[in-house]
Design a protein around this motif. Sequence first.
Motif, mmCIF file in Angstrom:
data_model
loop_
_atom_site.group_PDB
_atom_site.id
_atom_site.type_symbol
_atom_site.label_atom_id
_atom_site.label_comp_id
_atom_site.label_asym_id
_atom_site.label_seq_id
_atom_site.Cartn_x
_atom_site.Cartn_y
_atom_site.Cartn_z
ATOM 1 N N TRP A 1 21.705 130.592 -21.525
ATOM 2 C CA TRP A 1 22.420 130.279 -20.293
ATOM 3 C C TRP A 1 21.899 128.988 -19.670
ATOM 4 O O TRP A 1 22.669 128.145 -19.207
ATOM 5 N N LEU A 2 20.584 128.819 -19.662
ATOM 6 C CA LEU A 2 19.996 127.590 -19.133
ATOM 7 C C LEU A 2 20.408 126.379 -19.965
ATOM 8 O O LEU A 2 20.661 125.299 -19.426
ATOM 9 N N GLN B 1 16.054 130.832 -7.895
ATOM 10 C CA GLN B 1 15.853 130.413 -9.284
ATOM 11 C C GLN B 1 14.382 130.455 -9.674
ATOM 12 O O GLN B 1 14.037 130.752 -10.826
ATOM 13 N N GLN C 1 23.928 125.530 -19.011
ATOM 14 C CA GLN C 1 23.949 124.859 -17.717
ATOM 15 C C GLN C 1 23.548 123.388 -17.842
ATOM 16 O O GLN C 1 24.146 122.512 -17.218
ATOM 17 N N ASP D 1 18.500 116.168 -18.551
ATOM 18 C CA ASP D 1 19.190 117.440 -18.746
ATOM 19 C C ASP D 1 19.529 117.678 -20.215
ATOM 20 O O ASP D 1 19.482 118.816 -20.699
ATOM 21 N N ARG E 1 24.895 115.170 -12.263
ATOM 22 C CA ARG E 1 24.390 115.921 -11.116
ATOM 23 C C ARG E 1 24.097 114.959 -9.973
ATOM 24 O O ARG E 1 23.991 113.754 -10.178
ATOM 25 N N VAL F 1 26.371 121.400 -19.267
ATOM 26 C CA VAL F 1 27.401 121.137 -18.259
ATOM 27 C C VAL F 1 26.977 119.998 -17.342
ATOM 28 O O VAL F 1 27.785 119.124 -16.986
ATOM 29 N N ARG F 2 25.693 119.975 -16.971
ATOM 30 C CA ARG F 2 25.206 118.891 -16.120
ATOM 31 C C ARG F 2 25.256 117.549 -16.843
ATOM 32 O O ARG F 2 25.503 116.511 -16.222
#
Length: 202
Positions: free
Chosen positions: A82-83, A124, A86, A182, A95, A89-90
């Motif tokens: 999941w990280l 988080q 993410q 990222d 961001r 996506v960034r």
Amino acid sequence: MLESYLTGLLVCGGLIIAIGAQNAYLLSQAIRREHHWPVAAICAVCDASLFTLGMFGVSAALIAVPQALEFLRWLGVIFLGWLALQAAVRVWRGRAVLKVGAATRGSLRKVVLTSLAVTLLNPQVYLDTLLLVPAIGAQQNSAVAFVIGASTASVVWFSLLAWGGAALAPVLSRPLAWRVIDGLIGLMMAAIALQLALNGSL
């Protein structure tokens, strides 16, 4: 033991860099040279304490419930995946860059309280330190080495931000820089998740 240390260093280093609230606040303080070393110390001590609490709390539970190890293994795989998603996506969307504005110099007490709030009121942080870190650390040969590696990552990163805040600010103000960061974080998290899923350890 060295492998456990390096795993803690890499995993927790990626997590710390990915959490923006602490980084943004410390960087803003460092640029103004406003109590930035106490802020760095608070961030590092809080992270190391939470790493230790999460790691050895879970280790104690595993002694009583050995089946939890397999559960934590797959929980770690899912969370790391999941990280990684993410981060991807960034990279695609970009961001918000770290912005630092002029501000009146605050008291040490106010800065300390703000540092604690930024660190401890971020959900988080608890997901990472009390869930993900123990899930990965439970797979290691040496829990102590893993926690030391995780704590080293925290101390090094926050010290770098405090010491080099003014020099880093122009770089971190560029969206492209965070896309690269990222991207590296995403690749690292995905690789660790794959290794954990295939071999059950790192």
